[in-house]
Design a protein around this motif. Sequence first.
Motif, PDB file in Angstrom:
ATOM      1  N   GLU A 139       0.832  -1.207   0.000  1.00 58.25           N
ATOM      2  CA  GLU A 139       0.000   0.000   0.000  1.00 58.25           C
ATOM      3  C   GLU A 139       0.867   1.257   0.000  1.00 58.25           C
ATOM      4  OE1 GLU A 139      -3.510   2.126   2.692  1.00 58.25           O
ATOM      5  OE2 GLU A 139      -2.728   0.150   3.249  1.00 58.25           O
ATOM      6  N   THR A 140       1.949   1.260   0.772  1.00 55.02           N
ATOM      7  CA  THR A 140       2.821   2.425   0.847  1.00 55.02           C
ATOM      8  C   THR A 140       3.567   2.639  -0.463  1.00 55.02           C
ATOM      9  OG1 THR A 140       3.071   2.064   3.219  1.00 55.02           O
ATOM     10  CG2 THR A 140       4.685   3.494   2.156  1.00 55.02           C
ATOM     11  N   ALA A 141       4.122   1.563  -1.015  1.00 54.52           N
ATOM     12  CA  ALA A 141       4.819   1.687  -2.300  1.00 54.52           C
ATOM     13  C   ALA A 141       3.875   2.172  -3.389  1.00 54.52           C
ATOM     14  CB  ALA A 141       5.435   0.344  -2.681  1.00 54.52           C
ATOM     15  N   ASP A 142       2.662   1.640  -3.389  1.00 52.16           N
ATOM     16  CA  ASP A 142       1.681   2.008  -4.407  1.00 52.16           C
ATOM     17  C   ASP A 142       1.243   3.467  -4.246  1.00 52.16           C
ATOM     18  OD1 ASP A 142      -0.034   1.130  -6.613  1.00 52.16           O
ATOM     19  OD2 ASP A 142      -1.689   1.427  -5.203  1.00 52.16           O
ATOM     20  N   GLY A 143       1.016   3.889  -3.010  1.00 55.73           N
ATOM     21  CA  GLY A 143       0.522   5.240  -2.784  1.00 55.73           C
ATOM     22  C   GLY A 143       1.568   6.316  -2.995  1.00 55.73           C
ATOM     23  N   LEU A 144       2.830   6.028  -2.627  1.00 54.36           N
ATOM     24  CA  LEU A 144       3.869   7.056  -2.713  1.00 54.36           C
ATOM     25  C   LEU A 144       4.557   7.115  -4.068  1.00 54.36           C
ATOM     26  CD1 LEU A 144       5.676   6.745   0.763  1.00 54.36           C
ATOM     27  CD2 LEU A 144       3.982   8.442   0.039  1.00 54.36           C
ATOM     28  N   HIS A 145       4.654   5.972  -4.754  1.00 50.33           N
ATOM     29  CA  HIS A 145       5.518   5.918  -5.934  1.00 50.33           C
ATOM     30  C   HIS A 145       4.789   5.527  -7.215  1.00 50.33           C
ATOM     31  CE1 HIS A 145       8.939   6.587  -3.334  1.00 50.33           C
ATOM     32  NE2 HIS A 145       8.490   5.624  -2.542  1.00 50.33           N
ATOM     33  N   HIS A 146       3.503   5.207  -7.139  1.00 51.59           N
ATOM     34  CA  HIS A 146       2.666   4.935  -8.311  1.00 51.59           C
ATOM     35  C   HIS A 146       3.348   4.003  -9.316  1.00 51.59           C
ATOM     36  CE1 HIS A 146       0.311   8.160  -6.602  1.00 51.59           C
ATOM     37  NE2 HIS A 146       1.354   8.976  -6.665  1.00 51.59           N
ATOM     38  N   PRO A 147       3.723   2.815  -8.872  1.00 49.84           N
ATOM     39  CA  PRO A 147       4.441   1.896  -9.750  1.00 49.84           C
ATOM     40  C   PRO A 147       3.509   1.150 -10.698  1.00 49.84           C
ATOM     41  CG  PRO A 147       4.083   0.874  -7.653  1.00 49.84           C
ATOM     42  CD  PRO A 147       3.519   2.257  -7.522  1.00 49.84           C
ATOM     43  N   ASP A 148       4.097   0.667 -11.779  1.00 52.09           N
ATOM     44  CA  ASP A 148       3.397  -0.315 -12.604  1.00 52.09           C
ATOM     45  C   ASP A 148       3.389  -1.670 -11.897  1.00 52.09           C
ATOM     46  OD1 ASP A 148       2.909   1.306 -15.074  1.00 52.09           O
ATOM     47  OD2 ASP A 148       5.102   1.392 -15.074  1.00 52.09           O
TER      48      ASP A 148
END
Length: 320
Positions: free
Chosen positions: A76-85
């Motif tokens: 959730e943190t990686a997705d929310g902060l860095h908008h990865p594919d």
Amino acid sequence: MRIVIASRILNEEDIVEAFVRHNASFAAHMLFLDNGSTDRTLAILRALRDEGLPLSVFQARAVGFDEARVNSWLYETADGLHHPDWVAFLDVDEFIVAGEGGLGGALAATVAGAATVPLVHYFDTVDDDPAEPVVPRRMRWRARQTPPVPKVIVRGGFGARCAVAPGNHGASVDGVALPQIGLPGAALAHYPRRSGWHDLQKCGIGWLKVLAAGAAALQNRYSEHYQVPFERLRDAPASLIGDPAYLAQPVDPARMVFDPIDYRGGELRHTVPSHPAMRALAAALHHAEALARAHGRLLDESAEARGLVARWNAEREFLF
């Protein structure tokens, strides 16, 4: 293709710099959750960040933990902060190996919500050069057989709806398991044991964490591989510490293949040589101290805990 690597970390000063330098060539960012490292791990990560390598570090000092919850928080943190594919879940002893087109090329052709890469285990052996600080250069013998425990890479965009399983072996969204597809030409070179001393450090602290987390952690069985080495070290330490073949394994061509990876990280700048036995002893004492302090805080803050201890102290049992 924007890939973020998410990792839990604890006392990995001997390998973390090589891990970052190598895997940064595959990722847009690296996100770490430190579990209270007491060695030079955090100093090395800070120095790498100051060099300009794309990483960030969070910390949670828990003597026991809920692995599934922690893994899901990382997503959730990686997705929310860095908008990865894609979010790739790697332990700090895992190094990406990818063929032509790299990891991004393999993921670009993937339509599933999750992809998997196999773990290829590397062994420490008497053939290793102890003066070589880069673990993937030092440890060059791998297992002939690939174990059926792939690691998951999850498509970005699911946010808090995504739950990542213990061990990073699967993921679900809204309670439904994500379909997975293997990535041809990609793998994770895995260096879980860099010496016998390192193995004892991991098993000793790992099993104490399980016990400290209570009955639920004992029941999920994800960490039961720590139990037998822990009990051998506790009850018959000479069977491990006194065994030269345990502390440094002989090369066994029947189960090992000489197959060093193409390490992409270059030379190390912040890793300081240290003896694995001294690292293991220091880590064990730091963890024992953290457990004792956590117990003391429970007594300071909870009348219920104080009552429980009082009952324990009042109990008497006839033995013989």
